[in-house]
Scaffold this active site. Structure first.
Site, PDB file in Angstrom:
ATOM      1  N   SER A   1     -10.917   9.698   3.560  1.00  0.00           N
ATOM      2  CA  SER A   1      -9.601   9.174   3.214  1.00  0.00           C
ATOM      3  C   SER A   1      -9.500   8.891   1.717  1.00  0.00           C
ATOM      4  O   SER A   1     -10.430   8.369   1.107  1.00  0.00           O
ATOM      5  CB  SER A   1      -9.362   7.889   3.996  1.00  0.00           C
ATOM      6  OG  SER A   1      -8.180   7.278   3.548  1.00  0.00           O
TER       7      SER A   1
ATOM      8  N   LYS B   1      -4.839  10.014   3.460  1.00  0.00           N
ATOM      9  CA  LYS B   1      -4.853   8.865   2.547  1.00  0.00           C
ATOM     10  C   LYS B   1      -4.362   7.605   3.244  1.00  0.00           C
ATOM     11  O   LYS B   1      -3.438   7.653   4.049  1.00  0.00           O
ATOM     12  CB  LYS B   1      -3.966   9.204   1.349  1.00  0.00           C
ATOM     13  CG  LYS B   1      -3.780   8.067   0.387  1.00  0.00           C
ATOM     14  CD  LYS B   1      -3.758   8.527  -1.050  1.00  0.00           C
ATOM     15  CE  LYS B   1      -3.714   7.311  -1.983  1.00  0.00           C
ATOM     16  NZ  LYS B   1      -4.908   6.458  -1.855  1.00  0.00           N
TER      17      LYS B   1
ATOM     18  N   ILE C   1      -7.205   3.137  -7.562  1.00  0.00           N
ATOM     19  CA  ILE C   1      -5.873   3.695  -7.344  1.00  0.00           C
ATOM     20  C   ILE C   1      -4.936   2.592  -6.855  1.00  0.00           C
ATOM     21  O   ILE C   1      -3.743   2.605  -7.140  1.00  0.00           O
ATOM     22  CB  ILE C   1      -5.927   4.846  -6.297  1.00  0.00           C
ATOM     23  CG1 ILE C   1      -6.971   5.902  -6.686  1.00  0.00           C
ATOM     24  CG2 ILE C   1      -4.557   5.484  -6.102  1.00  0.00           C
ATOM     25  CD1 ILE C   1      -6.793   6.553  -8.029  1.00  0.00           C
ATOM     26  N   GLY C   2      -5.503   1.641  -6.125  1.00  0.00           N
ATOM     27  CA  GLY C   2      -4.686   0.533  -5.635  1.00  0.00           C
ATOM     28  C   GLY C   2      -3.931   0.880  -4.370  1.00  0.00           C
ATOM     29  O   GLY C   2      -2.850   0.347  -4.112  1.00  0.00           O
TER      30      GLY C   2
ATOM     31  N   ASN D   1      -5.833   7.025   8.256  1.00  0.00           N
ATOM     32  CA  ASN D   1      -6.440   5.808   7.719  1.00  0.00           C
ATOM     33  C   ASN D   1      -5.311   4.827   7.414  1.00  0.00           C
ATOM     34  O   ASN D   1      -4.266   5.223   6.909  1.00  0.00           O
ATOM     35  CB  ASN D   1      -7.224   6.159   6.450  1.00  0.00           C
ATOM     36  CG  ASN D   1      -7.903   4.954   5.832  1.00  0.00           C
ATOM     37  OD1 ASN D   1      -7.257   4.051   5.310  1.00  0.00           O
ATOM     38  ND2 ASN D   1      -9.220   4.942   5.886  1.00  0.00           N
TER      39      ASN D   1
ATOM     40  N   CYS E   1      -9.906  -4.273   2.109  1.00  0.00           N
ATOM     41  CA  CYS E   1      -8.811  -4.731   1.260  1.00  0.00           C
ATOM     42  C   CYS E   1      -8.596  -6.230   1.435  1.00  0.00           C
ATOM     43  O   CYS E   1      -9.032  -6.821   2.416  1.00  0.00           O
ATOM     44  CB  CYS E   1      -7.544  -3.934   1.523  1.00  0.00           C
ATOM     45  SG  CYS E   1      -7.313  -3.525   3.224  1.00  0.00           S
TER      46      CYS E   1
ATOM     47  N   GLY F   1     -20.978  10.434  -1.346  1.00  0.00           N
ATOM     48  CA  GLY F   1     -21.630  11.355  -2.276  1.00  0.00           C
ATOM     49  C   GLY F   1     -22.052  12.686  -1.709  1.00  0.00           C
ATOM     50  O   GLY F   1     -22.870  13.380  -2.309  1.00  0.00           O
TER      51      GLY F   1
END
Lengths: 217, 305
Positions: B22, B46, B72-73, B100, B131, B245
């Site tokens: 995501s 996203k 990105i917020g 997501n 978050c 990664g």
């Protein structure tokens, strides 16, 4: 977006302007600034690179009766050069750089431009000052109507910001090519946004060329 | 003979173990011109919230050694616009669509989950619990076991879709957080989200990101992610989606051997838009070479003996 190496450091591809097309390919003009451009400089002739592109938009061309004014700050010349070339002898170019040595491809610019007004920060070539300042001193004597000119600019953020104040004052339409840190180049990461009056816009997808008036400077 | 590479995440059947992480794959359409989305095990879009979110001011990303920081917020178009503008396109592909989502209160999480569960074409939900929780003075949902249990439990009651909880690595004991999520009803866990990090400009003496801190991703975090998958595998029975990664098939296989049922490709998408397909092909080639008939027999083999 150019992949400068196959390893993981540096990790990301680099965004470059397409400087100009040649018979069998294209050229990139860059200034060695960090790791990525350092690797490019050390590449041997004949080596190969992967690239993704072309991506993003281009400067909208001026109408027949408009005189294009092009403002380039330093390596920003790489972005506007192909426009100058395309406008074949019509553009008046305000080309500024830090010093005389930073005025890259000046002869080539002169070849395709109607006129080139050079400036340097230290006064080592042309007028002393920035390209935006030179434009600012030029406009009062030449600008008779806001639609007579169409302005295109690429350069450091402070230069574009100063330019946008001038073009707002003279109510001349200006297109600026924006720069931001970029990861993907295809609109997915949302890393390269700039703030506009219509929310954040992606430099890679909605740009890099935007109108000076839409940007929140 | 071609090996069987299909896997299951709870009730969700994936034709292969490769998903997109995501936030690195947009809403899918950004990548559709580079690869056939139908080849993917799942597309994870996203992160979405009930209302659109503008995100953070730039600079939002900084490159670091073998990695990148992003802040990105959580910019997104909101659930309603996703449903009307993005989902119809995604549904034309033969892949599992996982959405997501996040909220800034338990009520928002629940409302988001309910709304997403009410439309056709969404096959699974992934909860971002990394978050801030506005109600509890901006602590992070995913770093407090009690809050994690509460929010996952509440969402569990609100949806019958397969529920994946994406765990934050910014905790002392990720295995504990995985247990908490599983006990609260998660069908699977994603391990890991980004690691909080920072980069400073020595000239301006300020953080390089406007948000000051950001999430570290890319090959730099792979050893940490792999260790966490290994630990979570020992702690819980629910399937693990390994990520952090992954750049190639070898990286992906390491995660599966550590215990992941599926893997997600993240930052690598930014560098090579087609990399997820290359990874699927690489996994298939490896299994053939090793004469492994079913990928599920490879899972968790690092724990044997």
């Amino acid at each position: 977006m150019i992949e400068v190496n196959k390893g993981t450091d540096p990790l990301l591809k680099r965004a470059f302007s397409l400087f100009r097309k040649t018979g069998d390919g294209l050229q990139i003009l860059y200034r060695v600034r960090g790791k990525g451009t350092g690797i490019l400089r050390n590449m041997k002739e004949g080596a190969s690179l992967d690239m993704l592109g072309p991506l993003g938009n281009f400067y909208p061309l001026p109408s027949e009766d408009q005189t294009p004014l092009i403002i380039a700050g330093g390596i920003g010349i790489a972005s506007v050069f192909s426009l100058i070339e395309r406008l074949a002898g019509k553009a008046i170019v305000f080309y500024g750089a830090r010093t005389q040595d930073d005025l890259l491809m000046l002869n080539e610019v002169r070849e395709y431009a109607h006129d080139v007004i050079v400036s340097t920060d230290d006064g080592s070539a042309g007028r002393k000052g920035t390209a935006a300042e030179t434009l600012r001193s030029f406009l009062p004597s030449y600008a008779s109507s806001p639609t007579q000119f169409c302005i295109y600019a690429c350069g450091p953020h402070p230069l574009l910001k100063a330019l946008s104040q001038t073009t707002k004052e003279f109510r001349i339409r200006a297109y600026v090519s924006m720069e931001e840190h970029m990861a993907c180049g295809i609109g997915a990461c949302l890393g390269c946004v700039v703030k506009t009056h219509d929310g954040y816009k992606r430099v890679c997808k909605e740009g890099p060329v935007m109108t000076a008036t839409e940007i929140v400077w | 003979m071609t090996a069987d590479i299909s896997v299951k995440i709870g009730n969700l059947e994936l034709k292969n173990p490769v998903m997109t992480a995501s936030g690195t794959f947009g809403y899918g359409e950004e990548y559709a011109e580079f690869l056939d989305l139908s080849r993917l095990g799942a597309v994870v879009v996203k992160g979405l919230s009930l209302m659109p979110k503008e995100g953070n001011p730039p600079p939002r990303i900084v490159e670091t050694a073998s990695g990148m920081l992003n802040a990105i917020g959580l910019q997104n178009i909101g659930i309603e616009r996703f449903i009307s503008e993005k989902l119809p396109f995604l549904r034309t592909y033969n892949t599992q669509i996982i959405v997501n989502f996040f909220g800034d209160s338990i009520e928002e999480y629940v409302a988001a989950a309910e709304r997403l569960s009410a439309v056709d074409g969404i096959h699974g939900l992934e909860m971002n619990i990394s978050c801030p929780n506005k109600q509890a003075g901006w602590c992070i949902f995913g770093t407090d076991p009690g809050v994690t249990s509460q929010v996952v439990g509440a969402v569990r009651k609100a949806t019958r879709l397969p529920l994946i909880v994406k765990l934050s690595p910014n905790v002392t004991d990720i295995a504990l957080m995985a247990k908490v999520a599983a006990n609260a009803g998660a069908d699977a866990v994603s391990v890991i989200n980004t690691l909080t990090g920072m980069a400073i400009d020595i000239g301006t003496r300020k953080p390089k990101l406007a948000n000051r801190t950001g999430g570290l991703s890319g090959p730099a975090i792979k050893p940490v992610a792999l260790r966490m998958v290994y630990e979570v595998y020992k702690a819980v029975d629910v399937p693990i989606i390994g990520m952090g990664g992954i750049m190639n098939a070898e990286d992906a296989l390491e995660f599966i051997i550590a215990g992941a049922s599926a893997i997600a490709v993240g930052t690598a998408n930014f560098i090579h838009p087609t990399v997820s397909v290359d990874i699927i092909d690489g996994i298939t080639a490896f299994l053939a070479q090793e004469h492994i008939a079913d990928i599920n027999s490879l899972r968790g083999t690092a724990h044997a003996g």
